[in-house]
Design a protein around this motif. Structure first.
Motif, PDB file in Angstrom:
ATOM      1  N   ASN A  57       0.802  -1.225   0.000  1.00  0.00           N
ATOM      2  CA  ASN A  57       0.000   0.000   0.000  1.00  0.00           C
ATOM      3  C   ASN A  57       0.837   1.279   0.000  1.00  0.00           C
ATOM      4  OD1 ASN A  57      -3.055  -0.847   0.522  1.00  0.00           O
ATOM      5  ND2 ASN A  57      -1.736  -2.233   1.668  1.00  0.00           N
ATOM      6  N   TRP A  96      -5.611   4.529  -6.815  1.00  0.00           N
ATOM      7  CA  TRP A  96      -6.440   3.333  -6.908  1.00  0.00           C
ATOM      8  C   TRP A  96      -7.412   3.491  -8.067  1.00  0.00           C
ATOM      9  CZ3 TRP A  96      -5.266  -0.650  -3.636  1.00  0.00           C
ATOM     10  CH2 TRP A  96      -4.458  -0.335  -2.532  1.00  0.00           C
ATOM     11  N   PHE A 104     -10.246  -0.546  -4.181  1.00  0.00           N
ATOM     12  CA  PHE A 104      -9.553  -0.316  -2.910  1.00  0.00           C
ATOM     13  C   PHE A 104     -10.128  -1.220  -1.820  1.00  0.00           C
ATOM     14  CE2 PHE A 104      -9.289   1.703   1.243  1.00  0.00           C
ATOM     15  CZ  PHE A 104      -7.946   2.040   1.329  1.00  0.00           C
ATOM     16  N   HIS A 139      -9.085  -4.811  -2.286  1.00  0.00           N
ATOM     17  CA  HIS A 139      -7.684  -4.998  -1.905  1.00  0.00           C
ATOM     18  C   HIS A 139      -7.539  -5.117  -0.388  1.00  0.00           C
ATOM     19  CE1 HIS A 139      -3.310  -4.541  -2.518  1.00  0.00           C
ATOM     20  NE2 HIS A 139      -3.331  -3.820  -1.409  1.00  0.00           N
TER      21      HIS A 139
END
Length: 248
Positions: A172, A207, A213, A216
């Motif tokens: 991230n 993103w 997002f 993920h």
């Protein structure tokens, strides 16, 4: 107006900006039955090419004009994604103003500001219409930049950041989180990552969408829970074996 663009703006001697060339408006007023596509490529929204011009169409053209003036590049020469002008990396503007321009130039009418009054109110208040219409502003602003609005949908505790810190940080790009490996500070940083992980991850990289997002982060949460359970089972197994060996 139907043809707002830089060449139709004049800077007056009184230091005010004037909009000129109302020919497109006159053409429409002459006959309601006349179908004429007017506008300039790059500044004209899709609905106008279909013969439908509404107040929000002029707002799109205004946004495209402001993008041209800010980036020094014509909108038609800027990259696009899903018909949305990709200009953020070519300008030096505040994240909130970039988000405002993005909503001004939304290809979909229902996601664009409906009137100039609404657009001006959003600009003055710094608040977009709602989180559901928030333009994808991920990857913008610093971690502690409060001027960058974060979608409400992504806020909440992040188990991946809390339990799988080193791997989650790399994925991230939240490099600040490596403070979790500093003695004393580490415990508090791990907790901070759990609380602020979603917000920091949203701001740290671009993103594709809110949905991508969330997907993920959900995968990281699942991995964290599975890993946590596995580690606990291993420790319980070792503890039981140690207890048995001690008693025997």
């Amino acid at each position: 107006h139907r043809d707002i663009k830089p060449s139709n703006l004049i800077w007056g001697e009184d230091e005010r900006v004037y909009l000129v060339d109302f020919g497109a408006v006159q053409n429409k007023a002459v006959s309601e039955m006349t179908f004429t596509v007017v506008g300039t490529y790059g500044y004209t929204p899709m609905e106008q090419f279909g013969g439908r011009a509404i107040p929000a169409s002029d707002l799109y053209a205004l946004g495209a004009t402001l993008i041209h003036l800010s980036a020094g590049i014509a909108p038609a020469d800027l990259p696009q994604k899903n018909l949305q002008i990709q200009f953020a990396e070519f300008v030096s503007l505040s994240p909130s103003f970039v988000a405002w321009l993005q909503q001004l130039c939304e290809p979909a009418i229902e996601r664009r500001f409906s009137t100039a009054r609404v657009a001006l109110s959003a600009l003055e208040s710094g608040i977009l219409l709602s989180s559901s219409t928030l333009i994808n502003n991920s990857g913008q602003g610093g971690l502690f930049d409060l001027s960058v609005p974060v979608p409400e949908e992504i806020q909440g505790w992040n188990w991946g950041a809390f339990l799988l810190t080193p791997f989650w940080l790399v994925s991230n790009r939240v490099w600040l989180g490596f403070l979790a490996f500093v003695p004393i500070v580490g415990v508090w940083m791990a907790i901070a990552l759990g609380i602020k992980g979603n917000e920091w991850a949203w701001k740290s990289r671009k993103w594709e969408s809110i949905e991508s997002f969330q997907t993920h982060q959900k995968r990281w949460a699942i991995a964290a829970v599975i890993t946590g359970i596995s580690i606990n089972l291993i420790f319980w197994h070792m503890g039981i074996l140690l207890l048995i060996s001690t008693l025997s």
